[in-house]
Write an enzyme that holds these catalytic residues in place. Structure first.
Site, PDB file in Angstrom:
ATOM      1  N   LYS A  79     121.775  88.455 160.519  1.00  0.00           N
ATOM      2  CA  LYS A  79     122.818  87.484 160.174  1.00  0.00           C
ATOM      3  C   LYS A  79     124.157  88.214 160.121  1.00  0.00           C
ATOM      4  CE  LYS A  79     123.699  83.987 156.567  1.00  0.00           C
ATOM      5  NZ  LYS A  79     123.194  83.440 155.283  1.00  0.00           N
ATOM      6  N   SER A 154     122.388  78.570 155.277  1.00  0.00           N
ATOM      7  CA  SER A 154     123.426  79.104 156.128  1.00  0.00           C
ATOM      8  C   SER A 154     122.933  80.115 157.167  1.00  0.00           C
ATOM      9  CB  SER A 154     124.484  79.788 155.256  1.00  0.00           C
ATOM     10  OG  SER A 154     123.913  80.851 154.529  1.00  0.00           O
ATOM     11  N   SER A 178     119.353  79.688 151.598  1.00  0.00           N
ATOM     12  CA  SER A 178     119.804  79.866 152.982  1.00  0.00           C
ATOM     13  C   SER A 178     118.844  80.568 153.927  1.00  0.00           C
ATOM     14  CB  SER A 178     121.132  80.608 153.004  1.00  0.00           C
ATOM     15  OG  SER A 178     122.155  79.694 152.760  1.00  0.00           O
TER      16      SER A 178
HETATM   17  N1  GLN Z   1     123.105  75.788 150.942  1.00  0.00           N
HETATM   18  C1  GLN Z   1     123.463  76.509 149.762  1.00  0.00           C
HETATM   19  C2  GLN Z   1     124.956  76.534 149.612  1.00  0.00           C
HETATM   20  O1  GLN Z   1     125.609  75.993 150.434  1.00  0.00           O
HETATM   21  C3  GLN Z   1     122.889  77.880 149.820  1.00  0.00           C
HETATM   22  C4  GLN Z   1     123.779  78.911 150.385  1.00  0.00           C
HETATM   23  C5  GLN Z   1     123.102  80.246 150.543  1.00  0.00           C
HETATM   24  O2  GLN Z   1     121.956  80.458 150.140  1.00  0.00           O
HETATM   25  N2  GLN Z   1     123.841  81.178 151.107  1.00  0.00           N
HETATM   26  O3  GLN Z   1     125.477  77.052 148.691  1.00  0.00           O
END
Ligand code: GLN
Length: 483
Positions: A79, A154, A178
């Site tokens: 990532k 994400s 994420s």
């Molecule tokens: N979807 C969650 C958020 O938008 C998780 C983000 C993450 O784990 N980086 O905060």
């Protein structure tokens, strides 16, 4: 033989037996990327030369009879919030569009030391804020299962790259879900380790008390292989866990053997109003699979689970707002062309280079921490976090693992929730509490409804990764045997 279809474990075996060279493996994956990534957009950058060079070294080692590391010759994607010297690290943002780190993250050093081949860096929601990969400055990633769908986020680029057979393994990050949610949406396995098990050194902070590095594979053994290669104490990360956890999976047992004696809890609180009702039927089937494998499944209660998402929202936004302060147009990253005062330099740089979602979080976090409101929001959220931790601690006294759907809704169409950030936030409702409590969890495919993949979340206690891996292996085996 279709090389890109091989699992990471198979690639490693074939390279060791001299049935394939690492160079052949890497070339096959680079070709696959060339062929398909214009439709998927999983990658932000590809390090073709570096990957071929690393593959040559692996082949050289084999030729010289040297011992190969645990990831010998396996193509891996990272990532783009994990820093690397060889390629830029953008965090999916215009702010870091051309940023290059002077050093490698600890997880990158570990992959290289174990002969893994880093193919490139993957697309993501900007600074890991989001659940659909639609907030990336580099355009959205599409779900290989169906390109009209989002891949989740994400870490959607990493999940999509693994599903699309562009790489065998990938790293993501998981602050509120994420890794697990994109794994669920892309129909693959994703593991979020316990907080502190994997070094965060060189991983761009989103919310430090929640951040973890996650792993992706197309099956449980692959994901477990990736995880076992990156765990371990790191003196460069002050929150690193000092006791080594050995992740040793006994291979080729009967599914029932993996799960022998385990007690499983299903929180009654998962049956929320907002849950897609089709998931209830899936959960019933999942329970039957585990029961047929011989596990004891019981209903449990996690009374504060329903507050998990709002607690996560306040704590993460508060941490985000202070972490994002470093992007000031001076130290690194984007600098506005036009300004006449120092304040204007800060304001214009941040305004021009951050997307809407990042601005939304910074504003919310600053609000929660502002004088007078800190008590009302931030301190209350910290207290609620303790209650959530207590709930899990109590449950893990009697149960080895806890099951929930990974996401309360199924993968949605690209663009459909564009103007509904709160509905997108909802997708973390079962995953974020796991981060609040520092636990480990896996998302594992558990079938399709109406052509959409469903992920099951298997939660384990802190540093009990072996429990979720064993339960995952049992479930995967059970599904394969048609239980
Ligand atoms: N979807 C969650 C958020 O938008 C998780 C983000 C993450 O784990 N980086 O905060």
């Amino acid at each position: 033989m279709d090389i890109v279809k091989l699992s990471a474990v198979e690639i490693k075996e074939k390279i060791l037996k001299n049935e394939l060279s690492a160079t052949e493996v890497v070339k096959a994956h680079l070709n696959r990327i060339e062929e398909i990534d214009k439709d998927i957009n999983a990658f932000i950058s590809i390090n073709k030369e570096g990957a071929l060079e690393a593959a040559e070294k692996v082949d050289e080692k084999i030729k010289n009879g040297e011992e190969l590391g645990a990831l010998g010759g396996i193509p891996i994607a990272l990532k783009d919030n994990i820093v690397t010297k060889d390629t830029k690290t953008t965090c999916g943002s215009k702010m870091l569009e051309n940023y290059r780190s002077p050093y490698d993250a600890t997880v990158v050093e570990k992959i290289k030391a174990q002969d893994g081949i880093i193919i490139g860096k993957t697309n993501m929601d900007e600074f890991a804020m989001g659940s659909s990969n639609e907030t990336s400055f580099f355009g959205p990633t599409r779900n290989p299962v169906n390109t009209n769908l989002v891949p989740g986020g994400s870490s959607g680029g990493s999940a999509a790259a693994v599903k699309a057979e562009e790489v065998a393994l990938a790293l993501g990050t998981d602050t509120g879900g994420s890794t697990r949610q994109p794994a669920a949406y892309c129909d693959i396995v994703g593991i979020k380790p316990s907080y502190g098990l994997v070094s965060r050194y060189g991983v761009v902070s989103l919310a430090n008390t929640l951040d973890t590095v996650g792993v992706f594979g197309r099956d449980v053994s692959d994901a477990a292989l990736m995880l076992s290669a990156i765990v371990g104490y790191d003196e460069k990360d002050s929150t690193s866990y000092e006791n080594p956890t050995h992740l040793v999976v006994e291979k080729d047992l009967e599914p029932t053997e993996y799960i022998k004696g385990m007690k499983i809890g299903i929180p009654r609180e998962i049956y929320l109003d907002q849950i897609d009702k089709r998931l209830i039927g899936v959960m019933d089937k999942v329970i039957k699979v585990f029961q047929s494998l011989g596990a004891k499944v019981e209903e449990i209660t996690l009374p504060h689970l329903e507050y998990g998402l709002s607690t996560y929202h306040v704590i993460s936004a508060a941490e985000i707002s202070s972490n994002m302060a470093r992007f000031d147009g001076l130290r690194y990253g984007y600098r506005a062309k036009e300004y006449s005062t120092l304040d204007e330099l800060y304001i214009n740089s941040r305004n021009e280079a951050f997307g809407d979602e990042v601005k939304r979080r910074i504003l919310m976090g600053t609000y929660y921490l502002s004088m007078g409101l800190g008590r009302e929001y931030y301190e209350k959220a910290l207290k609620m976090r303790t209650l959530i931790i207590d709930d899990f601690n109590k449950a893990f006294k009697d149960y080895d693992i806890i099951l929930t759907p990974t996401s309360p809704i199924l993968p949605f169409q690209l663009g459909k929730l564009k103007d509904e950030p709160l509905t997108k936030d909802l997708t973390s409702i079962f995953t974020a509490p796991v981060n609040l409590a520092g636990l480990c969890a896996m998302s594992i495919p558990c079938g399709y409804v109406d052509g959409l993949p469903v992920g099951l979340q298997i939660i384990g206690d802190r540093f009990k990764e072996m429990n979720i891996i064993k339960a995952g292996l049992a479930f995967e085996g059970g599904m394969k045997n048609g239980i």
